[in-house]
Structures are given as C-alpha cells and as structure tokens.
Design a protein around this motif. Structure first.
Motif, PDB file in Angstrom:
ATOM      1  N   THR A  51       0.820  -1.205   0.000  1.00  0.00           N
ATOM      2  CA  THR A  51       0.000   0.000   0.000  1.00  0.00           C
ATOM      3  C   THR A  51       0.854   1.255   0.000  1.00  0.00           C
ATOM      4  O   THR A  51       0.467   2.281  -0.558  1.00  0.00           O
ATOM      5  N   LYS A  52       2.023   1.189   0.648  1.00  0.00           N
ATOM      6  CA  LYS A  52       2.976   2.299   0.653  1.00  0.00           C
ATOM      7  C   LYS A  52       4.345   1.747   0.265  1.00  0.00           C
ATOM      8  O   LYS A  52       5.144   1.410   1.139  1.00  0.00           O
ATOM      9  N   PRO A  53       4.610   1.621  -1.024  1.00  0.00           N
ATOM     10  CA  PRO A  53       5.876   1.007  -1.448  1.00  0.00           C
ATOM     11  C   PRO A  53       7.084   1.689  -0.824  1.00  0.00           C
ATOM     12  O   PRO A  53       7.175   2.913  -0.776  1.00  0.00           O
ATOM     13  N   GLY A  54       8.007   0.878  -0.319  1.00  0.00           N
ATOM     14  CA  GLY A  54       9.220   1.394   0.295  1.00  0.00           C
ATOM     15  C   GLY A  54      10.449   0.900  -0.440  1.00  0.00           C
ATOM     16  O   GLY A  54      10.366   0.341  -1.538  1.00  0.00           O
ATOM     17  N   PHE A  55      11.591   1.075   0.183  1.00  0.00           N
ATOM     18  CA  PHE A  55      12.854   0.654  -0.412  1.00  0.00           C
ATOM     19  C   PHE A  55      12.878  -0.866  -0.556  1.00  0.00           C
ATOM     20  O   PHE A  55      12.624  -1.596   0.396  1.00  0.00           O
ATOM     21  N   LEU A  56      13.155  -1.344  -1.762  1.00  0.00           N
ATOM     22  CA  LEU A  56      13.209  -2.770  -2.082  1.00  0.00           C
ATOM     23  C   LEU A  56      11.869  -3.472  -1.859  1.00  0.00           C
ATOM     24  O   LEU A  56      11.826  -4.665  -1.560  1.00  0.00           O
ATOM     25  N   THR A  57      10.769  -2.738  -1.985  1.00  0.00           N
ATOM     26  CA  THR A  57       9.463  -3.387  -1.927  1.00  0.00           C
ATOM     27  C   THR A  57       9.298  -4.353  -3.091  1.00  0.00           C
ATOM     28  O   THR A  57       8.745  -5.441  -2.942  1.00  0.00           O
ATOM     29  N   GLU A  58       9.776  -3.960  -4.251  1.00  0.00           N
ATOM     30  CA  GLU A  58       9.678  -4.797  -5.442  1.00  0.00           C
ATOM     31  C   GLU A  58      11.001  -5.507  -5.691  1.00  0.00           C
ATOM     32  O   GLU A  58      12.069  -5.022  -5.327  1.00  0.00           O
ATOM     33  N   TRP A  59      10.907  -6.662  -6.322  1.00  0.00           N
ATOM     34  CA  TRP A  59      12.107  -7.398  -6.677  1.00  0.00           C
ATOM     35  C   TRP A  59      12.899  -6.608  -7.713  1.00  0.00           C
ATOM     36  O   TRP A  59      12.317  -5.955  -8.581  1.00  0.00           O
ATOM     37  N   PRO A  60      14.232  -6.664  -7.676  1.00  0.00           N
ATOM     38  CA  PRO A  60      15.038  -5.880  -8.626  1.00  0.00           C
ATOM     39  C   PRO A  60      14.753  -6.215 -10.083  1.00  0.00           C
ATOM     40  O   PRO A  60      14.892  -5.356 -10.952  1.00  0.00           O
ATOM     41  N   TRP A  61      14.371  -7.458 -10.360  1.00  0.00           N
ATOM     42  CA  TRP A  61      14.133  -7.867 -11.748  1.00  0.00           C
ATOM     43  C   TRP A  61      12.689  -7.657 -12.188  1.00  0.00           C
ATOM     44  O   TRP A  61      12.308  -8.078 -13.271  1.00  0.00           O
ATOM     45  N   ARG A  62      11.889  -6.998 -11.374  1.00  0.00           N
ATOM     46  CA  ARG A  62      10.486  -6.779 -11.730  1.00  0.00           C
ATOM     47  C   ARG A  62      10.354  -6.005 -13.038  1.00  0.00           C
ATOM     48  O   ARG A  62       9.426  -6.217 -13.817  1.00  0.00           O
ATOM     49  N   ARG A  63      11.305  -5.128 -13.304  1.00  0.00           N
ATOM     50  CA  ARG A  63      11.261  -4.323 -14.525  1.00  0.00           C
ATOM     51  C   ARG A  63      11.461  -5.160 -15.780  1.00  0.00           C
ATOM     52  O   ARG A  63      11.149  -4.718 -16.881  1.00  0.00           O
ATOM     53  N   LEU A  64      11.991  -6.370 -15.620  1.00  0.00           N
ATOM     54  CA  LEU A  64      12.215  -7.232 -16.777  1.00  0.00           C
ATOM     55  C   LEU A  64      10.931  -7.880 -17.271  1.00  0.00           C
ATOM     56  O   LEU A  64      10.904  -8.436 -18.364  1.00  0.00           O
ATOM     57  N   ASN A  72       8.227 -10.412 -18.223  1.00  0.00           N
ATOM     58  CA  ASN A  72       8.244 -11.839 -18.526  1.00  0.00           C
ATOM     59  C   ASN A  72       9.644 -12.386 -18.766  1.00  0.00           C
ATOM     60  O   ASN A  72       9.825 -13.604 -18.823  1.00  0.00           O
ATOM     61  N   PHE A  73      10.619 -11.510 -18.911  1.00  0.00           N
ATOM     62  CA  PHE A  73      11.985 -11.941 -19.196  1.00  0.00           C
ATOM     63  C   PHE A  73      12.850 -12.004 -17.936  1.00  0.00           C
ATOM     64  O   PHE A  73      14.077 -11.999 -18.023  1.00  0.00           O
ATOM     65  N   LYS A  74      12.233 -12.078 -16.766  1.00  0.00           N
ATOM     66  CA  LYS A  74      13.001 -12.036 -15.520  1.00  0.00           C
ATOM     67  C   LYS A  74      13.938 -13.228 -15.358  1.00  0.00           C
ATOM     68  O   LYS A  74      14.962 -13.133 -14.684  1.00  0.00           O
ATOM     69  N   TYR A  75      13.616 -14.346 -15.991  1.00  0.00           N
ATOM     70  CA  TYR A  75      14.464 -15.529 -15.832  1.00  0.00           C
ATOM     71  C   TYR A  75      15.806 -15.386 -16.540  1.00  0.00           C
ATOM     72  O   TYR A  75      16.695 -16.213 -16.360  1.00  0.00           O
ATOM     73  N   VAL A  76      15.947 -14.331 -17.334  1.00  0.00           N
ATOM     74  CA  VAL A  76      17.232 -14.094 -17.980  1.00  0.00           C
ATOM     75  C   VAL A  76      18.304 -13.778 -16.937  1.00  0.00           C
ATOM     76  O   VAL A  76      19.499 -13.870 -17.220  1.00  0.00           O
ATOM     77  N   VAL A  77      17.885 -13.455 -15.709  1.00  0.00           N
ATOM     78  CA  VAL A  77      18.840 -13.146 -14.644  1.00  0.00           C
ATOM     79  C   VAL A  77      19.715 -14.356 -14.323  1.00  0.00           C
ATOM     80  O   VAL A  77      20.912 -14.219 -14.058  1.00  0.00           O
ATOM     81  N   ILE A  78      19.132 -15.554 -14.343  1.00  0.00           N
ATOM     82  CA  ILE A  78      19.928 -16.750 -14.053  1.00  0.00           C
ATOM     83  C   ILE A  78      20.407 -17.445 -15.319  1.00  0.00           C
ATOM     84  O   ILE A  78      21.108 -18.459 -15.240  1.00  0.00           O
ATOM     85  N   ALA A  79      20.054 -16.908 -16.477  1.00  0.00           N
ATOM     86  CA  ALA A  79      20.455 -17.529 -17.743  1.00  0.00           C
ATOM     87  C   ALA A  79      21.970 -17.674 -17.889  1.00  0.00           C
ATOM     88  O   ALA A  79      22.438 -18.703 -18.393  1.00  0.00           O
ATOM     89  N   PRO A  80      22.781 -16.686 -17.477  1.00  0.00           N
ATOM     90  CA  PRO A  80      24.236 -16.867 -17.611  1.00  0.00           C
ATOM     91  C   PRO A  80      24.763 -18.080 -16.858  1.00  0.00           C
ATOM     92  O   PRO A  80      25.617 -18.806 -17.363  1.00  0.00           O
ATOM     93  N   TRP A  81      24.266 -18.311 -15.648  1.00  0.00           N
ATOM     94  CA  TRP A  81      24.713 -19.479 -14.878  1.00  0.00           C
ATOM     95  C   TRP A  81      24.254 -20.778 -15.531  1.00  0.00           C
ATOM     96  O   TRP A  81      25.005 -21.746 -15.597  1.00  0.00           O
ATOM     97  N   VAL A  82      23.013 -20.796 -15.989  1.00  0.00           N
ATOM     98  CA  VAL A  82      22.484 -22.001 -16.623  1.00  0.00           C
ATOM     99  C   VAL A  82      23.266 -22.312 -17.897  1.00  0.00           C
ATOM    100  O   VAL A  82      23.659 -23.461 -18.145  1.00  0.00           O
TER     101      VAL A  82
END
Length: 222
Positions: A47-60, A62-72
């Motif tokens: 209701t009152k978004p604060g610091f780090l309320t959202e996951w860092p990859w939220r801006r990605l 549907n492509f959020k899984y690309v975050v772990i793609a390099p390791w995979v």
C-alpha cells in the motif's frame, strides 16, 4: 580402511568459478528498462511502497528468468566441453532443483485450487477472485531469488563444488538449525513485518489474499 575426508580439495582446473555469469546477471539487472507495472500488469506489492518493496528484476517483466540464464548457460557449457567427472555435480543440479521446486509448488497450487472449487471443506466459503490470482502470479520470484543465492554462494565457497549428495550429520544439523534458530528468527521477523511501518511497505500485499493457498505465503514476505 581409513575414513575418507569430508571434503576432497579439488584441483584448480576442476573449480570452474562462474565469474562471468555473475557480472552478466548484475549487468542485466542494472540495465533493465524501467516499467511502471509488473510482468502481468499488477500494480505495486504494498500500500505504501518502500525501499526494495519490489524485486530488482520486476522491470524485466516476462523476461526475468534471464537473470539466471548466464549461470544455466555456463553449466551446460561445462557439461558439453568437459568430462562428466571433471564437472562439479553441485553446480549442475542447481537449475534442475529450481525446476523441481517450481513443479512442486505448481502441483500443490493446482490441488489447492481444485479443493477450493469443489471440496465442501473450506476455511473461507468463497472462491478465489481474479485479482488475487493476478496478485499471486509472481510467486516464482522467491524460487528465482533462492536460485541466485545458491549460484552466488557456489561462487564464493569453492568447496561447495564437491559437496556430497547425502550426509546424515548434515541432515541432523539442518533439522536442529531449523527447529531452533531459524524458527525463532522467523517468528520475530514475521512479528516485525506486522509493525505499521513495515506492514504498509512490505507485508500488506500478503494479507490482501483472503482465500489463502500454498503460494500465498510466498507473496509479500520479505
């Protein structure tokens, strides 16, 4: 016969530290294009978004899984270019473990929703509305976050490359840690989330779901 050592010190050539995947994943998060809404169009989690309320990859989105793609990709590269005995098993099983956890969650979620739709035994006598379904569609963020922690932990702990698949003393230690310090810290951390400052910024999203289901506990708990 002498008891084998708990850990076998690997040779330098047998420790493929995924330094490049770490930097690539960090660059993806930093350079991701900003969006005002989540991957499925849902608004902010609190209701009152604060610091780090959202996951860092939220801006990605549907492509959020690309975050772990390099390791995979790096793990598949090692599997394709090295002998199996030279590839650390721990590193290879991280990604399949994440997939199994997602499948496990999906199965219980399907069973729960089937019970909500057809079973006469309900805690709350109402169905799950579409707003709750949309709000809880980001339940896999927890799995993604855990995967990143494991990959990064593997990078900073060289001996993790040769952890045994099973050790009875490790199981006992895990049970004791979970029943003791982990439960104690979790209880007080959860109580802290109900303080009005933290509740409005991080935890209110979790309690917005009236008809609770298995994945409800994964949403809005930071």
């Amino acid at each position: 016969m002498d008891k084998p050592p708990a850990f076998i010190k690997p040779k330098p050539c047998e420790q493929p530290r995924p330094a490049l995947p770490v930097f690539i994943a960090a660059a993806i998060l930093v350079q991701a294009p900003s969006k005002s809404r989540g991957c499925f169009g849902e608004s902010s989690m609190a209701t009152k978004p604060g610091f780090l309320t959202e996951w860092p990859w939220r801006r990605l989105g549907n492509f959020k899984y690309v975050v772990i793609a390099p390791w995979v990709a790096h793990s598949f590269y090692l599997l394709a270019t090295r002998d199996l005995k030279d590839v650390p098993l721990t590193y290879l099983v991280i990604f399949p473990s994440l997939l199994l956890r997602m499948l496990h969650n999906q199965i219980w979620m399907s069973i729960s929703r089937l019970q909500t739709a057809k079973s006469p035994h309900k805690i709350v006598d109402r169905g799950i509305d579409f707003e709750q379904v949309d709000r809880e569609r980001s339940w896999d963020d927890q799995v993604l976050f855990n995967g990143i922690l494991v990959y990064v932990g593997y990078y900073f702990i060289p001996r993790a490359a040769h952890l045994p698949l099973w050790r009875i003393d490790g199981v006992i230690m895990s049970i004791l840690l979970h029943a003791g310090p982990v439960e104690f810290l979790y209880y007080w951390f959860h109580r802290a989330l109900h303080h009005h400052f933290l509740y409005s910024r991080y935890h209110s999203h979790h309690h917005a779901s009236i008809v609770t289901e298995p994945i409800t506990c994964l949403v809005g708990r930071r």
